[in-house]
Design a protein around this motif. Structure first.
Motif, short mmCIF file in Angstrom:
data_model
loop_
_atom_site.label_atom_id
_atom_site.label_comp_id
_atom_site.label_asym_id
_atom_site.label_seq_id
_atom_site.Cartn_x
_atom_site.Cartn_y
_atom_site.Cartn_z
N LEU A 1 33.23 53.24 37.44
CA LEU A 1 33.47 52.92 38.85
C LEU A 1 33.82 51.46 39.04
O LEU A 1 34.71 51.12 39.83
N LEU A 2 33.14 50.57 38.33
CA LEU A 2 33.46 49.15 38.43
C LEU A 2 34.87 48.84 37.95
O LEU A 2 35.59 48.05 38.55
N VAL A 3 35.26 49.48 36.86
CA VAL A 3 36.60 49.24 36.32
C VAL A 3 37.66 49.83 37.24
O VAL A 3 38.65 49.18 37.58
N ARG A 4 37.44 51.05 37.69
CA ARG A 4 38.44 51.71 38.54
C ARG A 4 38.47 51.15 39.97
O ARG A 4 39.38 51.46 40.72
N ALA A 5 37.51 50.34 40.33
CA ALA A 5 37.52 49.71 41.65
C ALA A 5 38.51 48.56 41.72
O ALA A 5 38.90 48.14 42.80
N ARG A 6 38.94 48.07 40.57
CA ARG A 6 39.89 46.95 40.56
C ARG A 6 41.27 47.44 40.97
O ARG A 6 41.77 48.43 40.44
N PRO A 7 41.91 46.74 41.90
CA PRO A 7 43.24 47.16 42.37
C PRO A 7 44.30 47.20 41.26
O PRO A 7 45.13 48.10 41.26
N PHE B 1 29.00 45.37 31.54
CA PHE B 1 28.70 45.41 32.96
C PHE B 1 29.08 44.08 33.62
O PHE B 1 29.75 44.04 34.66
N TRP B 2 28.63 42.97 33.04
CA TRP B 2 28.92 41.66 33.63
C TRP B 2 30.40 41.32 33.53
O TRP B 2 30.97 40.68 34.43
N LEU B 3 31.05 41.73 32.45
CA LEU B 3 32.50 41.52 32.33
C LEU B 3 33.25 42.28 33.42
O LEU B 3 34.17 41.74 34.05
N SER B 4 32.85 43.50 33.68
CA SER B 4 33.49 44.30 34.73
C SER B 4 33.27 43.68 36.10
O SER B 4 34.19 43.64 36.93
N LEU B 5 32.05 43.22 36.36
CA LEU B 5 31.79 42.55 37.63
C LEU B 5 32.62 41.28 37.78
O LEU B 5 33.17 41.00 38.85
N TRP B 6 32.72 40.50 36.72
CA TRP B 6 33.51 39.27 36.75
C TRP B 6 34.98 39.57 37.03
O TRP B 6 35.62 38.90 37.84
N GLN B 7 35.54 40.59 36.36
CA GLN B 7 36.94 40.94 36.59
C GLN B 7 37.15 41.44 38.01
O GLN B 7 38.14 41.09 38.65
N SER C 1 40.95 36.38 44.32
CA SER C 1 42.30 35.83 44.28
C SER C 1 43.27 36.59 45.16
O SER C 1 44.28 36.05 45.59
N GLY C 2 43.00 37.85 45.42
CA GLY C 2 43.90 38.65 46.25
C GLY C 2 45.10 39.18 45.51
O GLY C 2 45.94 39.84 46.09
N THR C 3 45.21 38.93 44.21
CA THR C 3 46.37 39.42 43.47
C THR C 3 46.36 40.93 43.36
O THR C 3 47.41 41.55 43.28
N GLY C 4 45.20 41.51 43.38
CA GLY C 4 45.11 42.96 43.28
C GLY C 4 45.77 43.66 44.45
O GLY C 4 46.39 44.70 44.30
#
Length: 178
Positions: free
Chosen positions: A56-62, A110-116, A123-126
């Motif tokens: 879910l954390l990974v797929r939440a990224r735009p 987990f922390w890497l996913s949160l950071w990404q 940044s709004g790039t997503g």
């Protein structure tokens, strides 16, 4: 790119297959009664819920949703975590070290996913990638509509083109057209 997309599609099945592997590994490699209780009550729920949370954390990224591919950091992290989880399922002499390694890698992932996720949200790039990427499947050729947003050139300036975005509605989506 094919490897990143393969990991994107592997994340949800992994939530079911990795815990099943721990049960199968216990049965095949004769983990013992204590190991069975550990697998049944701690390992299986932890791996299942942990994998779902990370997915879910990974797929939440735009950018992940738009490209339908995870980042190379995700590929490295999930490959290492899944390899360690599979190795834990062999219940060999390295069991304790592999278990500690799998836990450390899961927490780091987990922390890497949160950071990404935080980096993309900040940044709004997503949002830009999601709106204008044709990989998202939301692009249509008529009126340059991308996921409910229409881009129209209003004017030219010395710095370049100015693009004005106006929201569009489609019949049945509950929004009012202006």
């Amino acid at each position: 790119m094919w490897l990143r997309r393969a990991f994107f599609h592997w994340l949800i099945p992994a939530a079911f297959l990795l815990p099943i592997w721990l049960l199968v590994g216990w049965g095949v490699f004769q983990g013992g009664a204590g190991a069975f209780l550990w697998v049944l009550f701690i390992a299986v729920p932890s791996v299942f819920l942990g994998q779902l949370l990370l997915t879910l954390l990974v797929r939440a990224r735009p950018t992940v949703r738009a490209q339908r591919a995870v980042s190379w950091w995700d590929v490295a992290g999930f490959a290492l975590w899944h390899a360690l989880t599979v190795a834990v399922g062999f219940f060999g002499s390295w069991f304790a070290a592999l278990l500690v390694g799998a836990i450390v890698v899961a927490v780091a992932l987990f922390w890497l996913s949160l950071w990404q996720l935080w980096s993309e949200a900040r940044s709004g790039t997503g949002r830009i990638v999601l709106r204008y990427s044709t990989a998202s499947g939301g692009a249509t050729s008529e009126d340059n509509t991308f996921d409910g947003v229409r881009a129209a050139r209003e004017s030219h300036s010395l710095d370049g083109d100015v693009i004005v975005l106006s929201e569009t509605s489609q019949p049945g989506d509950g929004r009012v057209s202006h």
